[in-house]
Scaffold this motif. Structure first.
Motif, PDB file in Angstrom:
ATOM      1  N   ALA A  31       1.035  -1.179   0.083  1.00 39.00           N
ATOM      2  CA  ALA A  31      -0.161  -0.290   0.228  1.00 39.00           C
ATOM      3  C   ALA A  31       0.791   1.180  -0.481  1.00 39.00           C
ATOM      4  O   ALA A  31       0.105   2.215  -0.258  1.00 39.00           O
ATOM      5  CB  ALA A  31      -0.872  -0.193   1.433  1.00 39.00           C
ATOM      6  N   VAL A  32       1.866   1.199   0.790  1.00 39.25           N
ATOM      7  CA  VAL A  32       3.125   2.027   0.630  1.00 39.25           C
ATOM      8  C   VAL A  32       4.675   1.833   0.448  1.00 39.25           C
ATOM      9  O   VAL A  32       4.958   0.621   1.173  1.00 39.25           O
ATOM     10  CB  VAL A  32       2.575   3.201   2.040  1.00 39.25           C
ATOM     11  CG1 VAL A  32       4.061   4.052   1.895  1.00 39.25           C
ATOM     12  CG2 VAL A  32       1.116   3.630   1.498  1.00 39.25           C
ATOM     13  N   GLU A  33       5.135   2.518  -0.395  1.00 37.73           N
ATOM     14  CA  GLU A  33       6.284   1.417  -0.964  1.00 37.73           C
ATOM     15  C   GLU A  33       7.842   2.852  -0.635  1.00 37.73           C
ATOM     16  O   GLU A  33       7.554   4.052  -1.674  1.00 37.73           O
ATOM     17  CB  GLU A  33       6.042   0.408  -2.637  1.00 37.73           C
ATOM     18  CG  GLU A  33       7.597  -0.214  -2.162  1.00 37.73           C
ATOM     19  CD  GLU A  33       7.962  -1.231  -1.856  1.00 37.73           C
ATOM     20  OE1 GLU A  33       6.829  -1.936  -0.552  1.00 37.73           O
ATOM     21  OE2 GLU A  33       9.045  -1.645  -1.650  1.00 37.73           O
ATOM     22  N   GLY A  34       8.750   2.456   0.510  1.00 36.92           N
ATOM     23  CA  GLY A  34      10.098   2.989   0.423  1.00 36.92           C
ATOM     24  C   GLY A  34       9.385   4.645   0.365  1.00 36.92           C
ATOM     25  O   GLY A  34       9.919   5.307  -0.395  1.00 36.92           O
ATOM     26  N   VAL A  35       8.421   5.501   1.392  1.00 32.85           N
ATOM     27  CA  VAL A  35       8.203   7.085   1.218  1.00 32.85           C
ATOM     28  C   VAL A  35       8.717   7.374   2.111  1.00 32.85           C
ATOM     29  O   VAL A  35       9.059   7.315   2.999  1.00 32.85           O
ATOM     30  CB  VAL A  35       7.009   6.557   1.879  1.00 32.85           C
ATOM     31  CG1 VAL A  35       6.783   8.700   1.833  1.00 32.85           C
ATOM     32  CG2 VAL A  35       5.945   7.051  -0.112  1.00 32.85           C
ATOM     33  N   SER A  36       9.694   7.952   1.377  1.00 32.35           N
ATOM     34  CA  SER A  36      10.650   9.165   2.581  1.00 32.35           C
ATOM     35  C   SER A  36       9.707  10.703   2.770  1.00 32.35           C
ATOM     36  O   SER A  36       9.513  11.859   1.677  1.00 32.35           O
ATOM     37  CB  SER A  36      12.012   9.645   2.663  1.00 32.35           C
ATOM     38  OG  SER A  36      12.542   8.234   2.108  1.00 32.35           O
ATOM     39  N   ILE A  37       9.386  11.104   3.771  1.00 27.94           N
ATOM     40  CA  ILE A  37       8.648  12.468   3.765  1.00 27.94           C
ATOM     41  C   ILE A  37       8.802  12.887   5.097  1.00 27.94           C
ATOM     42  O   ILE A  37       9.316  12.657   5.478  1.00 27.94           O
ATOM     43  CB  ILE A  37       7.959  12.678   2.865  1.00 27.94           C
ATOM     44  CG1 ILE A  37       7.484  11.427   4.537  1.00 27.94           C
ATOM     45  CG2 ILE A  37       7.100  12.271   1.984  1.00 27.94           C
ATOM     46  CD1 ILE A  37       5.483  12.470   4.560  1.00 27.94           C
ATOM     47  N   GLU A  38       9.457  14.939   4.755  1.00 26.60           N
ATOM     48  CA  GLU A  38       9.694  15.917   5.710  1.00 26.60           C
ATOM     49  C   GLU A  38       7.918  15.938   5.876  1.00 26.60           C
ATOM     50  O   GLU A  38       8.190  17.550   5.026  1.00 26.60           O
ATOM     51  CB  GLU A  38      10.909  16.572   6.232  1.00 26.60           C
ATOM     52  CG  GLU A  38      11.665  15.346   6.049  1.00 26.60           C
ATOM     53  CD  GLU A  38      13.073  16.671   6.616  1.00 26.60           C
ATOM     54  OE1 GLU A  38      13.117  17.389   6.935  1.00 26.60           O
ATOM     55  OE2 GLU A  38      14.227  15.715   6.625  1.00 26.60           O
ATOM     56  N   ILE A  39       7.998  16.512   7.465  1.00 25.62           N
ATOM     57  CA  ILE A  39       6.817  17.079   7.181  1.00 25.62           C
ATOM     58  C   ILE A  39       6.968  18.455   8.557  1.00 25.62           C
ATOM     59  O   ILE A  39       7.602  18.434  10.036  1.00 25.62           O
ATOM     60  CB  ILE A  39       5.333  16.397   7.685  1.00 25.62           C
ATOM     61  CG1 ILE A  39       4.760  15.820   6.961  1.00 25.62           C
ATOM     62  CG2 ILE A  39       4.417  17.880   8.076  1.00 25.62           C
ATOM     63  CD1 ILE A  39       4.085  14.732   7.560  1.00 25.62           C
ATOM     64  N   ALA A  40       7.577  19.897   8.174  1.00 22.79           N
ATOM     65  CA  ALA A  40       7.744  20.907   8.736  1.00 22.79           C
ATOM     66  C   ALA A  40       6.402  21.270  10.122  1.00 22.79           C
ATOM     67  O   ALA A  40       5.843  21.235   9.972  1.00 22.79           O
ATOM     68  CB  ALA A  40       8.235  22.113   7.946  1.00 22.79           C
ATOM     69  N   ARG A  41       7.655  21.742  10.875  1.00 20.82           N
ATOM     70  CA  ARG A  41       6.904  21.590  12.511  1.00 20.82           C
ATOM     71  C   ARG A  41       6.042  23.013  11.841  1.00 20.82           C
ATOM     72  O   ARG A  41       6.248  23.665  10.922  1.00 20.82           O
ATOM     73  CB  ARG A  41       7.280  22.025  13.320  1.00 20.82           C
ATOM     74  CG  ARG A  41       7.973  21.262  14.157  1.00 20.82           C
ATOM     75  CD  ARG A  41       8.805  21.475  15.471  1.00 20.82           C
ATOM     76  NE  ARG A  41       9.953  20.344  15.887  1.00 20.82           N
ATOM     77  CZ  ARG A  41      10.444  20.055  16.306  1.00 20.82           C
ATOM     78  NH1 ARG A  41      10.012  21.852  16.844  1.00 20.82           N
ATOM     79  NH2 ARG A  41      11.500  19.568  17.201  1.00 20.82           N
ATOM     80  N   GLY A  42       4.636  23.098  12.218  1.00 20.23           N
ATOM     81  CA  GLY A  42       3.420  23.974  12.021  1.00 20.23           C
ATOM     82  C   GLY A  42       3.423  24.933  10.419  1.00 20.23           C
ATOM     83  O   GLY A  42       2.501  25.669  10.006  1.00 20.23           O
ATOM     84  N   SER A  43       3.482  23.508   9.123  1.00 22.85           N
ATOM     85  CA  SER A  43       3.527  23.243   8.423  1.00 22.85           C
ATOM     86  C   SER A  43       1.924  22.876   8.025  1.00 22.85           C
ATOM     87  O   SER A  43       0.789  22.460   8.624  1.00 22.85           O
ATOM     88  CB  SER A  43       3.802  22.787   7.201  1.00 22.85           C
ATOM     89  OG  SER A  43       4.150  21.499   7.446  1.00 22.85           O
ATOM     90  N   PHE A  44       0.952  23.123   6.253  1.00 26.41           N
ATOM     91  CA  PHE A  44       0.142  22.800   6.312  1.00 26.41           C
ATOM     92  C   PHE A  44       1.011  22.367   4.986  1.00 26.41           C
ATOM     93  O   PHE A  44       0.331  21.886   3.732  1.00 26.41           O
ATOM     94  CB  PHE A  44      -0.866  23.797   5.702  1.00 26.41           C
ATOM     95  CG  PHE A  44      -2.118  23.484   5.732  1.00 26.41           C
ATOM     96  CD1 PHE A  44      -3.164  24.305   7.303  1.00 26.41           C
ATOM     97  CD2 PHE A  44      -2.824  22.623   5.229  1.00 26.41           C
ATOM     98  CE1 PHE A  44      -4.269  23.926   7.839  1.00 26.41           C
ATOM     99  CE2 PHE A  44      -4.835  22.511   5.767  1.00 26.41           C
ATOM    100  CZ  PHE A  44      -4.660  23.124   6.266  1.00 26.41           C
ATOM    101  N   PHE A  45       0.600  20.174   5.454  1.00 23.96           N
ATOM    102  CA  PHE A  45       1.348  19.190   3.966  1.00 23.96           C
ATOM    103  C   PHE A  45       0.225  19.251   3.245  1.00 23.96           C
ATOM    104  O   PHE A  45      -0.878  17.836   4.017  1.00 23.96           O
ATOM    105  CB  PHE A  45       2.346  18.313   5.005  1.00 23.96           C
ATOM    106  CG  PHE A  45       2.631  18.203   3.670  1.00 23.96           C
ATOM    107  CD1 PHE A  45       4.965  18.108   4.079  1.00 23.96           C
ATOM    108  CD2 PHE A  45       2.929  16.796   3.313  1.00 23.96           C
ATOM    109  CE1 PHE A  45       4.917  17.358   3.326  1.00 23.96           C
ATOM    110  CE2 PHE A  45       3.515  15.787   2.638  1.00 23.96           C
ATOM    111  CZ  PHE A  45       5.262  16.538   2.851  1.00 23.96           C
ATOM    112  N   GLY A  46       0.197  18.654   2.283  1.00 21.30           N
ATOM    113  CA  GLY A  46      -1.096  18.539   1.496  1.00 21.30           C
ATOM    114  C   GLY A  46      -0.509  16.881   0.823  1.00 21.30           C
ATOM    115  O   GLY A  46       0.964  16.483  -0.072  1.00 21.30           O
TER     116      GLY A  46
END
Lengths: 336, 333
Positions: A31-46
Motif C-alpha cells: 500500500a505504501v512503499e519506500g516513502v521518505s518525507i519530512e513534514i515541517a513543524r507548523g506547516s500545512f502539508f498536502g
C-alpha cells in the motif's frame, strides 16, 4: 515556518497480507512503499493522489494506525521524540494525545446518541486528560468556541446539525486533546462548496493560532493549492513528487503530476479540451507493474521506465521528483 | 432549434414523518434538442428530484403540485408526463425517450445479472430488435464507450469492472436505446480526476455523435464549464438563475451564484481568500419566506426579500435571475 521537521519518514513501507490459497506464495499489497518525507513543524502539508495511491494508508501509518512494515517514522515536537515503528505502549498512549485524525464523513463520524458536548468531551475522558467535570467542560467550551460552535449547540444531538456544522464538531473533537499533529483525511470532500470554504478557513485559522502541523489528504488539487504550504503526490504507493505548493503548481516535473493538474476541469467555458488526457486507469496494488509504476499510463515511457524504478531525486532542494526523464522533459526535448 | 422539453411550474412535496417537505417549488424551464443543460445546486437544492420528475421517478410519498406540467416533444407528438400513470405508459419515457445515469454505477446494475444480459433486456423492452441484434448492438456500444475486449466484458458482472469502466458501461447501456434526453446525475463525482476527464471527453463525443440533449446534474462548476451550453442554478427547491454557460459563469446575476463562484478555489489566483457563503443551508422543514436565499444573502433588501418571492428578470436575451436587487437595478437603468 520552523525549519525542524515534526514528522520524518525514511523508506516507510506499509504492506498488508492478502488471504491467499493453501499453496503458492502469499500475496501482499504494497500500500505504501519506500516513502521518505519530512513534514515541517507548523506547516500545512498536502498529500494528493487518486484512489489506490496509498495516501490514506500513509496518513494512518503516521498516526500509528496502520502497521509499519519497514522503515522509520520519527515524531519530534521538541518536547518528546518517538520512533513510531518501535514505540512502546506508554509512549503510544502519549502519542495518541499528540496526534489526531479528522474524518471525511461528518455524518458517520458522530454518534447519534451522544450530545455534542459528550462527543467533544469523550477523548478527554478516555485519555484521562482532565480530572474534574468542571475542567472537562471548560476545555470543551474553549475548543467549541474556537470551532465557532456556541453553548446552545453543545446541548443538542448531531442530527440537528448541517454537514458544515457537523464537520466543525468533528474538528473540535479532534482538537480537544490539544494535539500537535492533525491528519485531515478528505476533511472537506463531503461538504457543499459554500460550506467547504468555511471549514477550510477554520482549519487554517486553527493551524495558525494553535501552531499545529497538518497533514491534509485530498484528491482535490485546487483545494490543496489554496491551503497547503507543501504538496506531496503519490501514485500506487510511491511518492512521485514533492515540492512547495507554488512551485509544484507552477512547474510540475512528474508526468503524472502534470496530468493531474491538467485534468482539473477549468472554470472557463472557452478553455475546453485542453486536458492532457491520461489513458487507462491506476493498476491494481496487488499486481503493480515493474519499473516505474506509472509507465503503463505515461506518454513518455521508454525502456528504462519499464525496467527500473526511478529513485526520488535529492538535489538539496525542496522539489523532489521520481522520474527517469524529468530533466529531459523539462528541457522540452522529449517526445512522446 | 427545436423544443424537446417544457417544464412548467414543477412543484413537488414529500410527506415525511416530520411533516410535509417542499423539495421543488414552482420550477419552469425548457430544453432544446441537443442542448446540454448544467443543473447546479448544493445538497438539498432539489436538482436531483427535479430531474427525476421528468420520468416520474420519485418515490411514492411524492406529491406533485396541481399546476405542474411537463411536456416532452417527440417526433410523433408530445407526451404529457404528468398524465402517465401505469408502468407500461411510463416505460415509454423511462429508459426509452429518457435515460438516466447515476453517480454510483453499482446502483444501476443488478449485481447478479451480467452486464450484457441487462443491456439486451432493456433493448428488447424498448425496441423491436431481435435478441441477436440486441446483443450485437450492446457489444458495439460497450466498445464505443472505450471498453476494451467488449465481448468478454459483455458476459461479466458489474463488480468485476473498475469504477471508471462501470461508469462507461452504464453510459453505454443508457445510450443504446438512443434516448432523446439523457439525465446524468453527478456522473463523475465519485471518479478520480484523470478518469473524470476521460468520462467528460467521452460524453462530449457522444453528444456530437448521437445528438441527444443532456441534463447534467452536478455541484462542480468546473465540470459544468467544460460540458454545458446552458446553466440553471437551484437553491432550496427554486430556480434562481438560468442562462448560457459563459454569461452565468462570467457575469452571474444572482447573489447565490456569485457566492458559489467566490467560494471556489481558483488555481489562477492562489492568494485570493476563499469566501464562504455565510450561514448554513436552512432545513427543508424551515423554508425561509420570500426569497429562499435571504437568510444567507449579504445584499438582501430590508423588508422586501424576506416578504416577497422575487420574479425572474432578464439580464440579457437568454440570461435571467430571480432577485429583487437585480430587478431594482434593472428598473433603475
Amino acid at each position: 515556518m520552523s525549519e525542524r521537521a515534526l514528522i520524518t519518514t525514511r523508506n516507510l513501507s506499509v504492506h498488508y497480507p492478502l488471504r491467499g490459497g493453501l499453496i503458492g506464495p502469499r500475496q501482499v499489497v504494497r500500500a505504501v512503499e519506500g516513502v521518505s518525507i519530512e513534514i515541517a513543524r507548523g506547516s500545512f502539508f498536502g498529500l494528493v493522489g487518486e484512489s489506490g495511491s496509498g495516501k490514506t494508508t500513509l496518513g494512518r501509518a503516521l498516526l500509528r494506525a496502520a502497521p509499519i512494515t519497514r522503515g522509520e517514522v520519527i515524531y519530534d515536537d521538541g518536547e518528546v521524540e518517538y520512533d513510531l515503528a518501535a514505540i512502546d505502549r506508554a509512549a503510544l498512549k502519549d502519542y495518541r494525545t499528540r496526534a489526531q485524525l479528522i474524518f471525511q464523513d461528518p455524518y458517520a463520524a458522530l454518534s447519534p446518541r451522544m450530545t455534542v458536548r459528550d462527543i467533544i468531551a469523550e477523548p478527554l475522558e478516555v485519555m484521562g486528560l482532565t480530572k474534574t467535570r468542571a475542567e472537562t467542560d471548560e476545555r470543551v467550551r474553549e475548543i467549541a468556541a474556537r470551532c465557532r460552535l456556541n453553548l446552545e449547540h453543545l446541548r443538542r444531538f448531531p442530527h440537528a446539525f448541517s454537514g458544515g456544522q457537523r464537520q466543525r464538531i468533528s474538528i473540535a473533537r479532534a482538537l480537544v486533546s490539544r494535539p500537535r499533529f492533525v491528519v485531515a483525511d478528505e476533511a472537506v470532500a463531503a461538504l457543499d462548496v459554500s460550506i467547504q470554504a468555511d471549514v477550510l478557513n477554520l482549519l487554517k485559522d486553527i493551524q495558525r493560532d494553535m501552531g499545529l502541523t497538518f497533514l491534509f489528504i485530498s484528491h482535490d488539487l485546487s483545494v490543496v493549492a489554496h491551503v497547503c504550504d507543501h504538496v506531496a503526490v503519490m501514485y500506487l504507493g510511491r511518492l512521485v513528487e514533492s515540492a512547495p505548493t507554488r512551485e509544484l503548481f507552477a512547474a510540475p516535473r512528474h508526468p503524472y503530476t502534470k496530468a493531474l493538474l491538467s485534468a482539473i476541469p477549468s472554470l472557463d467555458p472557452d478553455d475546453r479540451g485542453r486536458a492532457q488526457k491520461l489513458e487507462g486507469e491506476i493498476p491494481s496494488p496487488t499486481d503493480p507493474p515493474p519499473g516505474c509504476k506509472f509507465h503503463t499510463r505515461c506518454p513518455f515511457a521508454t525502456d528504462i521506465c519499464r525496467r527500473e524504478e526511478p529513485r526520488l531525486s535529492q538535489q538539496g532542494s525542496a522539489h523532489d521528483v521520481a522520474c527517469h526523464r524529468w530533466q529531459e522533459l523539462a528541457e522540452g526535448g522529449a517526445r512522446a | 432549434m427545436t423544443r424537446l422539453l417544457d417544464v412548467e411550474n414543477l412543484t413537488l412535496q414529500f410527506d415525511t414523518d416530520e411533516g410535509r417537505i417542499t423539495a421543488v417549488d414552482g420550477v419552469s424551464f425548457s430544453l432544446e434538442q441537443g442542448e446540454v443543460l448544467g443543473l447546479v445546486g448544493e445538497s438539498g437544492s432539489g436538482k436531483s428530484v427535479t430531474a427525476k420528475s421528468l420520468m416520474k421517478l420519485n418515490p411514492g410519498n411524492a406529491i406533485y403540485g396541481p399546476q405542474t406540467r411537463i411536456a416532452l416533444h417527440l417526433d410523433d407528438g408530445s407526451v404529457d408526463i404528468m398524465s402517465l400513470r401505469t408502468s407500461s405508459e411510463l416505460q415509454l419515457v423511462r429508459g426509452g425517450a429518457i435515460s438516466m445515469i447515476f453517480q454510483e454505477p453499482m446502483a444501476s446494475f443488478a449485481p447478479a445479472i451480467t452486464i450484457g444480459k441487462q443491456m439486451v433486456e432493456q433493448l428488447l423492452i424498448h425496441t423491436d430488435m431481435s435478441k441477436k441484434q440486441a446483443r450485437e448492438l450492446s457489444i458495439e456500444m460497450l466498445a464505443r464507450v472505450g471498453i476494451s475486449d467488449a465481448s468478454r466484458r459483455f458476459d461479466q458482472y458489474a463488480f468485476e469492472l473498475s469504477g471508471g469502466m462501470r461508469q462507461r458501461a452504464m453510459i453505454a447501456m443508457a445510450l443504446s436505446t438512443r434516448p432523446r434526453l439523457l439525465i446524468a446525475d453527478e456522473p463523475t463525482t465519485a471518479l478520480d480526476v484523470t478518469i473524470q476527464a476521460q468520462v467528460i471527453e467521452l460524453m462530449k463525443d457522444l453528444v456530437a455523435e448521437f445528438g441527444m440533449a443532456i441534463i447534467f446534474i452536478t455541484h462542480d462548476l468546473g465540470v459544468i464549464a467544460q460540458t454545458a451550453d446552458t446553466v440553471a442554478v437551484m437553491y432550496l427547491g427554486r430556480l434562481v438563475e438560468r442562462g448560457p454557460v459563459r454569461e452565468v459563469l462570467r457575469s452571474p446575476g444572482h447573489p447565490y451564484t456569485r457566492g458559489l463562484l467566490e467560494a471556489l478555489p481558483d488555481l489562477e489566483d492562489l492568494d485570493r481568500p476563499l469566501t464562504p457563503v455565510p450561514g448554513d443551508i436552512p432545513s427543508p422543514l424551515e423554508r425561509p419566506s420570500g426569497c429562499v436565499f435571504h437568510t444567507r444573502c449579504q445584499v438582501a433588501i430590508e423588508g422586501l426579500c424576506r416578504r416577497e418571492v422575487p420574479q425572474f428578470v432578464d439580464l440579457d436575451e437568454h440570461h435571467r435571475a430571480a432577485c429583487h436587487l437585480v430587478a431594482r437595478e434593472r428598473g433603475a437603468a
